[in-house]
Design a protein around this motif. Structure first.
Motif, short mmCIF file in Angstrom:
data_model
loop_
_atom_site.label_atom_id
_atom_site.label_comp_id
_atom_site.label_asym_id
_atom_site.label_seq_id
_atom_site.Cartn_x
_atom_site.Cartn_y
_atom_site.Cartn_z
N ARG A 40 0.84 -1.21 0.00
CA ARG A 40 0.00 0.00 0.00
C ARG A 40 0.87 1.26 0.00
N THR A 41 0.34 2.32 -0.56
CA THR A 41 1.04 3.61 -0.54
C THR A 41 0.11 4.67 0.01
N THR A 42 0.68 5.69 0.56
CA THR A 42 -0.10 6.79 1.10
C THR A 42 0.68 8.08 0.95
N TYR A 43 -0.02 9.19 0.94
CA TYR A 43 0.65 10.49 0.93
C TYR A 43 1.04 10.84 2.36
N VAL A 44 2.24 11.28 2.53
CA VAL A 44 2.73 11.67 3.85
C VAL A 44 3.07 13.15 3.82
N VAL A 45 2.54 13.87 4.78
CA VAL A 45 2.80 15.30 4.92
C VAL A 45 3.50 15.49 6.26
N LEU A 46 4.58 16.21 6.26
CA LEU A 46 5.27 16.49 7.52
C LEU A 46 4.56 17.62 8.25
N ALA A 47 4.49 17.49 9.56
CA ALA A 47 3.89 18.52 10.40
C ALA A 47 4.92 18.91 11.46
#
Length: 109
Positions: A40-47
């Motif tokens: 599976r893949t997902t979008y990762v956003v840094l916070a």
């Protein structure tokens, strides 16, 4: 924002280092072969996370760039405490301003 392959349990593929990483970012060796295209893949956003949970303390040593999962895990205890505090505060306000006889009548129903 970046698309990252992951196994759903915190382990993820670090394309830059060409290795798998644990939920804590440490290199790991996976036993057993599998097809990377089926992962599976997902979008990762840094916070930006405040390490001491104080938004007023924005010193560079108190800030860390975390993905959404790590940020939620880091803040989990703080979120639990905040939920408890909100319920406690609302009950205390209700106790101050509601007629106790009405509360007893509601409980008797």
């Amino acid at each position: 924002m970046r698309r990252v392959a992951h196994l759903g349990d915190g382990r993820w593929w670090d394309a830059d280092a060409v290795c798998w990483r644990s939920g804590r970012g440490k290199r790991i060796a996976l036993k057993g072969g599998f097809n990377l295209a089926s992962v599976r893949t997902t979008y990762v956003v840094l916070a930006c996370a405040h390490l001491d949970h104080d938004p007023g303390n924005s010193m560079p040593g108190n800030l860390a760039a975390l993905c959404q999962r790590c940020h939620m895990l880091h803040d989990a205890a703080e979120h639990r405490w905040q939920r408890w505090w909100n319920v406690f505060r609302l009950r205390a306000i209700r106790d101050l301003y509601e007629d106790p006889r009405l509360t007893r009548e509601r409980c008797a129903r």
